[in-house]
Design a protein around this motif. Sequence first.
Motif, PDB file in Angstrom:
ATOM      1  N   ASP A  65       0.824  -1.216   0.000  1.00  0.00           N
ATOM      2  CA  ASP A  65       0.000   0.000   0.000  1.00  0.00           C
ATOM      3  C   ASP A  65       0.858   1.266   0.000  1.00  0.00           C
ATOM      4  O   ASP A  65       0.542   2.224  -0.701  1.00  0.00           O
ATOM      5  CB  ASP A  65      -0.956   0.011   1.195  1.00  0.00           C
ATOM      6  CG  ASP A  65      -1.999   1.100   1.067  1.00  0.00           C
ATOM      7  OD1 ASP A  65      -2.745   1.093   0.070  1.00  0.00           O
ATOM      8  OD2 ASP A  65      -2.056   1.964   1.961  1.00  0.00           O
ATOM      9  N   THR A  66       1.952   1.262   0.742  1.00  0.00           N
ATOM     10  CA  THR A  66       2.806   2.452   0.763  1.00  0.00           C
ATOM     11  C   THR A  66       3.635   2.585  -0.511  1.00  0.00           C
ATOM     12  O   THR A  66       4.030   3.690  -0.872  1.00  0.00           O
ATOM     13  CB  THR A  66       3.752   2.456   1.987  1.00  0.00           C
ATOM     14  OG1 THR A  66       4.511   1.252   2.003  1.00  0.00           O
ATOM     15  CG2 THR A  66       2.961   2.584   3.276  1.00  0.00           C
ATOM     16  N   GLN A  71      -4.147   6.770  -5.995  1.00  0.00           N
ATOM     17  CA  GLN A  71      -5.294   6.273  -5.249  1.00  0.00           C
ATOM     18  C   GLN A  71      -6.021   5.177  -6.022  1.00  0.00           C
ATOM     19  O   GLN A  71      -6.476   4.193  -5.436  1.00  0.00           O
ATOM     20  CB  GLN A  71      -6.265   7.417  -4.901  1.00  0.00           C
ATOM     21  CG  GLN A  71      -7.370   7.003  -3.955  1.00  0.00           C
ATOM     22  CD  GLN A  71      -6.834   6.466  -2.629  1.00  0.00           C
ATOM     23  OE1 GLN A  71      -5.944   7.048  -2.019  1.00  0.00           O
ATOM     24  NE2 GLN A  71      -7.367   5.340  -2.180  1.00  0.00           N
ATOM     25  N   LYS A  74      -4.213   2.023  -5.419  1.00  0.00           N
ATOM     26  CA  LYS A  74      -4.459   1.551  -4.050  1.00  0.00           C
ATOM     27  C   LYS A  74      -5.829   0.890  -3.959  1.00  0.00           C
ATOM     28  O   LYS A  74      -5.971  -0.157  -3.326  1.00  0.00           O
ATOM     29  CB  LYS A  74      -4.356   2.713  -3.056  1.00  0.00           C
ATOM     30  CG  LYS A  74      -2.938   3.215  -2.879  1.00  0.00           C
ATOM     31  CD  LYS A  74      -2.868   4.364  -1.898  1.00  0.00           C
ATOM     32  CE  LYS A  74      -1.451   4.873  -1.798  1.00  0.00           C
ATOM     33  NZ  LYS A  74      -0.982   5.056  -0.458  1.00  0.00           N
ATOM     34  N   ASN A  75      -6.823   1.505  -4.604  1.00  0.00           N
ATOM     35  CA  ASN A  75      -8.163   0.924  -4.605  1.00  0.00           C
ATOM     36  C   ASN A  75      -8.165  -0.437  -5.312  1.00  0.00           C
ATOM     37  O   ASN A  75      -8.796  -1.385  -4.855  1.00  0.00           O
ATOM     38  CB  ASN A  75      -9.167   1.855  -5.292  1.00  0.00           C
ATOM     39  CG  ASN A  75      -9.382   3.142  -4.533  1.00  0.00           C
ATOM     40  OD1 ASN A  75      -9.071   3.261  -3.347  1.00  0.00           O
ATOM     41  ND2 ASN A  75      -9.911   4.146  -5.219  1.00  0.00           N
ATOM     42  N   SER A  78      -6.460  -3.058  -3.007  1.00  0.00           N
ATOM     43  CA  SER A  78      -6.881  -3.146  -1.601  1.00  0.00           C
ATOM     44  C   SER A  78      -7.399  -4.534  -1.240  1.00  0.00           C
ATOM     45  O   SER A  78      -7.103  -5.038  -0.150  1.00  0.00           O
ATOM     46  CB  SER A  78      -7.930  -2.082  -1.282  1.00  0.00           C
ATOM     47  OG  SER A  78      -9.113  -2.310  -2.032  1.00  0.00           O
ATOM     48  N   GLU A  79      -8.142  -5.173  -2.135  1.00  0.00           N
ATOM     49  CA  GLU A  79      -8.661  -6.513  -1.834  1.00  0.00           C
ATOM     50  C   GLU A  79      -7.519  -7.525  -1.728  1.00  0.00           C
ATOM     51  O   GLU A  79      -7.499  -8.369  -0.829  1.00  0.00           O
ATOM     52  CB  GLU A  79      -9.654  -6.956  -2.900  1.00  0.00           C
ATOM     53  CG  GLU A  79     -10.306  -8.285  -2.582  1.00  0.00           C
ATOM     54  CD  GLU A  79     -11.351  -8.700  -3.608  1.00  0.00           C
ATOM     55  OE1 GLU A  79     -11.808  -9.845  -3.515  1.00  0.00           O
ATOM     56  OE2 GLU A  79     -11.691  -7.891  -4.498  1.00  0.00           O
ATOM     57  N   ILE A  81      -4.426  -6.888  -0.851  1.00  0.00           N
ATOM     58  CA  ILE A  81      -3.713  -6.606   0.394  1.00  0.00           C
ATOM     59  C   ILE A  81      -4.489  -7.163   1.583  1.00  0.00           C
ATOM     60  O   ILE A  81      -3.909  -7.793   2.478  1.00  0.00           O
ATOM     61  CB  ILE A  81      -3.459  -5.086   0.547  1.00  0.00           C
ATOM     62  CG1 ILE A  81      -2.475  -4.612  -0.525  1.00  0.00           C
ATOM     63  CG2 ILE A  81      -2.938  -4.756   1.945  1.00  0.00           C
ATOM     64  CD1 ILE A  81      -2.373  -3.100  -0.658  1.00  0.00           C
ATOM     65  N   SER A  82      -5.790  -6.976   1.561  1.00  0.00           N
ATOM     66  CA  SER A  82      -6.632  -7.504   2.636  1.00  0.00           C
ATOM     67  C   SER A  82      -6.550  -9.024   2.705  1.00  0.00           C
ATOM     68  O   SER A  82      -6.428  -9.604   3.791  1.00  0.00           O
ATOM     69  CB  SER A  82      -8.079  -7.059   2.413  1.00  0.00           C
ATOM     70  OG  SER A  82      -8.928  -7.604   3.374  1.00  0.00           O
ATOM     71  N   GLU A  85      -3.237 -10.016   4.203  1.00  0.00           N
ATOM     72  CA  GLU A  85      -3.228  -9.801   5.652  1.00  0.00           C
ATOM     73  C   GLU A  85      -3.970 -10.930   6.360  1.00  0.00           C
ATOM     74  O   GLU A  85      -3.514 -11.432   7.392  1.00  0.00           O
ATOM     75  CB  GLU A  85      -3.845  -8.447   5.997  1.00  0.00           C
ATOM     76  CG  GLU A  85      -2.985  -7.274   5.577  1.00  0.00           C
ATOM     77  CD  GLU A  85      -3.687  -5.934   5.664  1.00  0.00           C
ATOM     78  OE1 GLU A  85      -2.952  -4.914   5.649  1.00  0.00           O
ATOM     79  OE2 GLU A  85      -4.925  -5.874   5.756  1.00  0.00           O
TER      80      GLU A  85
END
Length: 94
Positions: A65-66, A71, A74-75, A78-79, A81-82, A85
């Motif tokens: 993310d960093t 943006q 990142k959007n 995001s899934e 990355i989630s 995690e």
Amino acid sequence: MSLLGGSDLKEQQKINELELKINREKQKLDKKLTRQKILLGAFLVDALENDKVDGLAQYTADNLDTFLTRQGDKNLMSELISNLEKSVESPTDR
């Protein structure tokens, strides 16, 4: 026929042809670089999905993310990355 500029037209045509050739070569190079990035990405996705490198999923989850600056990117990620995690928090039998 004009006494002036007759060879200028030929020289301009030569310049135009060379510019076209340069542009074609640039396109080839861009395609090559894009293909390399896609293949590298596929390699890393395989390593992540199959947990082939210890700590890679954690590192990616912590830093992707960093690394992304736009943006929209990142959007888009995001899934992923989630999911990374979640897989790091509760590893399944592999």
